[in-house]
Design a protein around this motif. Structure first.
Motif, short mmCIF file in Angstrom:
data_model
loop_
_atom_site.label_atom_id
_atom_site.label_comp_id
_atom_site.label_asym_id
_atom_site.label_seq_id
_atom_site.Cartn_x
_atom_site.Cartn_y
_atom_site.Cartn_z
N GLU A 59 0.99 -1.28 -0.08
CA GLU A 59 -0.06 0.01 -0.08
C GLU A 59 0.95 1.17 -0.10
OE1 GLU A 59 -0.18 -2.62 1.77
OE2 GLU A 59 -1.79 -2.72 2.82
N ARG A 60 1.98 1.24 0.71
CA ARG A 60 2.77 2.32 0.97
C ARG A 60 3.76 2.79 -0.46
NH1 ARG A 60 5.35 2.05 6.51
NH2 ARG A 60 4.39 -0.06 6.52
N VAL A 61 3.93 1.40 -1.07
CA VAL A 61 4.64 1.49 -2.39
C VAL A 61 3.77 2.16 -3.22
CG1 VAL A 61 5.67 0.26 -4.14
CG2 VAL A 61 6.32 -0.18 -1.61
N ALA A 62 2.39 1.65 -3.27
CA ALA A 62 1.71 2.19 -4.17
C ALA A 62 1.26 3.83 -4.14
CB ALA A 62 0.27 1.48 -4.44
N LEU A 63 1.30 4.24 -2.87
CA LEU A 63 0.95 5.39 -2.56
C LEU A 63 2.27 6.27 -2.81
CD1 LEU A 63 -0.95 7.67 -0.97
CD2 LEU A 63 0.71 7.02 1.14
N GLY A 64 3.55 5.81 -2.70
CA GLY A 64 4.52 6.64 -3.12
C GLY A 64 4.68 6.74 -4.63
N CYS A 65 4.37 5.60 -5.26
CA CYS A 65 4.30 5.94 -6.71
C CYS A 65 3.20 6.87 -7.18
CB CYS A 65 3.84 4.52 -7.38
SG CYS A 65 5.51 3.10 -7.21
N ALA A 66 2.29 6.94 -6.55
CA ALA A 66 1.15 7.77 -6.92
C ALA A 66 1.41 9.20 -6.58
CB ALA A 66 -0.34 7.31 -6.35
N ALA A 78 -7.29 -0.94 -3.60
CA ALA A 78 -7.60 -2.11 -3.53
C ALA A 78 -6.24 -2.94 -2.88
CB ALA A 78 -8.13 -2.93 -4.51
N ILE A 79 -6.54 -3.75 -2.26
CA ILE A 79 -5.37 -4.84 -1.70
C ILE A 79 -5.58 -6.24 -1.88
CG2 ILE A 79 -3.63 -5.23 0.48
CD1 ILE A 79 -5.52 -2.81 1.46
N ALA A 80 -4.57 -6.92 -2.73
CA ALA A 80 -4.75 -8.31 -2.95
C ALA A 80 -3.36 -9.05 -2.61
CB ALA A 80 -5.37 -8.67 -4.31
N ALA A 81 -3.81 -10.44 -2.00
CA ALA A 81 -2.60 -11.14 -1.52
C ALA A 81 -2.67 -12.13 -2.72
CB ALA A 81 -2.52 -11.78 -0.36
N ALA A 82 -1.50 -12.59 -3.29
CA ALA A 82 -1.35 -13.73 -3.96
C ALA A 82 -1.94 -14.90 -3.45
CB ALA A 82 0.22 -14.07 -4.77
N GLY A 83 -2.65 -15.62 -4.52
CA GLY A 83 -3.14 -16.97 -3.91
C GLY A 83 -4.53 -16.81 -3.29
N GLY A 84 -4.96 -15.49 -3.35
CA GLY A 84 -6.32 -15.38 -2.81
C GLY A 84 -6.42 -15.13 -1.15
N HIS A 85 -5.14 -15.14 -0.41
CA HIS A 85 -5.24 -15.00 0.86
C HIS A 85 -5.82 -13.82 1.36
CE1 HIS A 85 -2.92 -18.62 1.23
NE2 HIS A 85 -2.20 -18.28 0.46
N ASP A 86 -6.16 -13.65 2.79
CA ASP A 86 -6.71 -12.42 3.44
C ASP A 86 -5.53 -11.39 3.32
OD1 ASP A 86 -9.03 -13.64 3.99
OD2 ASP A 86 -8.77 -13.87 6.27
N ALA A 87 -5.99 -10.14 3.25
CA ALA A 87 -4.94 -9.28 3.36
C ALA A 87 -5.32 -7.98 3.80
CB ALA A 87 -4.22 -9.05 2.10
N ALA A 88 -5.99 -7.52 4.89
CA ALA A 88 -6.31 -6.41 5.25
C ALA A 88 -5.25 -5.34 5.42
CB ALA A 88 -7.10 -6.63 6.70
N PRO A 89 -5.31 -4.01 5.34
CA PRO A 89 -4.31 -3.11 5.43
C PRO A 89 -3.64 -3.06 6.96
CG PRO A 89 -6.08 -2.00 5.26
CD PRO A 89 -6.60 -3.36 5.15
#
Ligand code: THU
Length: 133
Positions: A59-66, A78-89
């Motif tokens: 999230e912070r990498v995306a924010l920094g790029c933006a 939106a946040i997503a973990a590979a394999g469909g795992h849970d990923a809350a910020p």
């Protein structure tokens, strides 16, 4: 949950980004996609380091790029973990995002299902500065 077309696009972009994560230590690959006020989408991934504490969340990498691209306000993330795992910020990312857009819409999977929350719900009473020095 039917998130709507714009949110689904963000989730897809976060899922696609997760495949590019650098996560050799945790094996937990995360992608994030944030939509700026311009309408453009900026993505980020978690970037780990042999010195574990230097790890950067997606999230912070995306924010920094933006922000580097000139964005200053954001509408959704939106946040997503590979394999469909849970990923809350994580808490640190919630605070970092609150710097810019407290009403940001945040989409993520937790407890096996999608959530749509405002950042204000996720981080009530965020810190906004300690006053004039
Ligand atoms: N991680 C994120 O990228 N975002 C979060 O909000 C939580 C955790 C990453 C950091 C680390 O590389 C891995 O997930 C395991 O904690």
């Amino acid at each position: 949950m039917d998130l709507g077309k714009e949110a689904e696009e963000l989730v897809r972009r976060a899922e696609a980004a997760a495949g590019k994560a650098w996560a050799p230590y945790s094996g937990f690959r995360v992608g994030a996609a944030i939509r700026g006020a311009s309408g453009a989408i900026h993505v980020g991934v978690n970037v780990e380091n042999a010195s574990y504490g230097l790890t950067m969340c997606a999230e912070r990498v995306a924010l920094g790029c933006a922000v580097s691209a000139g964005e200053r306000e954001f509408t959704a993330l939106a946040i997503a973990a590979a394999g469909g795992h849970d990923a809350a910020p994580c808490g640190a990312c919630r605070q970092a995002l609150a710097e810019f857009s407290p009403r940001l819409a945040v989409y993520y999977r937790d407890g096996g299902r999608m959530h749509a929350r405002s950042l204000e719900e996720l981080l009530p009473d965020a810190f906004h500065g300690g006053g004039t020095p």
